[in-house]
Scaffold this motif. Sequence first.
Motif, mmCIF file in Angstrom:
data_model
loop_
_atom_site.group_PDB
_atom_site.id
_atom_site.type_symbol
_atom_site.label_atom_id
_atom_site.label_comp_id
_atom_site.label_asym_id
_atom_site.label_seq_id
_atom_site.Cartn_x
_atom_site.Cartn_y
_atom_site.Cartn_z
ATOM 1 N N ALA A 87 -15.835 10.166 -3.182
ATOM 2 C CA ALA A 87 -16.119 10.898 -4.419
ATOM 3 C C ALA A 87 -17.351 10.290 -5.079
ATOM 4 O O ALA A 87 -17.489 9.063 -5.107
ATOM 5 C CB ALA A 87 -14.914 10.805 -5.354
ATOM 6 N N ILE A 132 -11.516 13.249 -4.510
ATOM 7 C CA ILE A 132 -11.096 12.468 -5.679
ATOM 8 C C ILE A 132 -11.175 10.970 -5.362
ATOM 9 O O ILE A 132 -11.381 10.137 -6.235
ATOM 10 C CB ILE A 132 -9.648 12.849 -6.082
ATOM 11 C CG1 ILE A 132 -9.505 14.374 -6.260
ATOM 12 C CG2 ILE A 132 -9.212 12.123 -7.337
ATOM 13 C CD1 ILE A 132 -10.426 14.989 -7.290
ATOM 14 N N GLY A 133 -11.022 10.611 -4.130
ATOM 15 C CA GLY A 133 -11.109 9.208 -3.725
ATOM 16 C C GLY A 133 -11.327 9.111 -2.224
ATOM 17 O O GLY A 133 -11.075 10.086 -1.526
ATOM 18 N N GLN A 184 -13.642 6.392 -4.418
ATOM 19 C CA GLN A 184 -14.787 6.645 -5.288
ATOM 20 C C GLN A 184 -15.936 5.691 -4.970
ATOM 21 O O GLN A 184 -15.711 4.498 -4.786
ATOM 22 C CB GLN A 184 -14.367 6.457 -6.747
ATOM 23 C CG GLN A 184 -13.283 7.409 -7.188
ATOM 24 C CD GLN A 184 -12.769 7.031 -8.562
ATOM 25 O OE1 GLN A 184 -13.429 7.245 -9.550
ATOM 26 N NE2 GLN A 184 -11.601 6.435 -8.609
ATOM 27 N N GLY A 220 -10.549 9.162 -10.817
ATOM 28 C CA GLY A 220 -11.274 10.102 -9.964
ATOM 29 C C GLY A 220 -11.204 11.527 -10.498
ATOM 30 O O GLY A 220 -12.193 12.261 -10.498
#
Length: 379
Positions: free
Chosen positions: A170, A189-190, A192, A263
């Motif tokens: 991300a 989202i991850g 990150q 995230g």
Amino acid sequence: MFALEALQANDGDCLLLRYARGRQSDKLILIDGGPRGVFQAALRERLEKLRGGRKLDLRMVMVSHIDADHITGLLDLFKHLIELQDSGEEPPYRIRSLWHNSFEKLAGGRAAAVESAVVGAAVGGAVPAGLDPPVEAVVASVRQGNDLRNYARKLSVPINREVRGELISAPERGRRTIRIDEGLTFTLIGPQEKELNKLEDSWKAAKTAAQATPEAIAADYLNRTVPNLSSIVVLAEMADGAGREPKRMLLTGDAGGDLMLEGLEDAGLLKDGGIHVDLLKVQHHGSSHSVAQDFFERVTAGHYVISGNGKHGNPHGKTLEWLSAARAGQAYDAYLTNRQGEEGLTEVLDRFLQTESRSQPLHRYHFRRDDAPSIGVEL
Ligand SMILES: [Zn+2]
């Protein structure tokens, strides 16, 4: 059609994401393969059934992270395909893409790998002598990750093709959404990038610990790095093409709740500090170490999927209580791979369900049937 199936993966994860737009036939993405034995006992049977004598097309295979309870079944699947390829037989499955963040990509070029012989060896998959058992397990999973990469090359399966072979991660700012197929997107989202960039600080902190030996410094670094950073977390969204709101699933691997909230926030997905999705694959087999009640209050879902068989206490009774308290008085469906299991799971569930049926009648719990390879939910 948008559905998630959790196979009997014992203490690990093995998930089939199924999707279709309009009247198209179902398409498939395989996420994780569970620990040793799951390919033979559950995954292979399920894939054969879905195949029904034809060649099965897997749009993607994704390894959330390299821990043995997620990657081993995929290694077995890839090994099986290589054996067939080597013997000149037609492979039963075609894999169009592999998502896999190898440890080399995560940590390879960084100071720790350059400065520490132990970390450098670990990146290559060698297990140096004198490590504590937990760190040894981490390094052993690095080797499994490297094996999977080599198998994929042998089978001509492209790795991380959708991001031109780079890390699946991300971005520091903004939202990275990848089109997977017609109607289907994955928003990352991850892990990150900003957490990956903190690896240098983590290495410096490990080095400055008093009287640390080179092995202890490397152990400290490895132990924090691999489990915390490497779970790929995606928000999968499927638009059916009929103008309805897309359906959303949050697929979490073993990621920590706090990192996921960060995230989601950075991706601009939180409204008033929260998000509602159609389905949450509860992170880390329902371990109470990776979630808190606050997470369940802020990330709500109509459907919760939990994969675990009691080993390491997962899913923890505490996690189920937090989920219930966070959603008190609101309806949801939860799907668990095991009603009975190890380390007192049966009793934990007996007690929890008894209280729930009295105090939270809107919370419904479903369990995989003993004779079924999986439990699934279609959104
Ligand atoms: Zn796990």
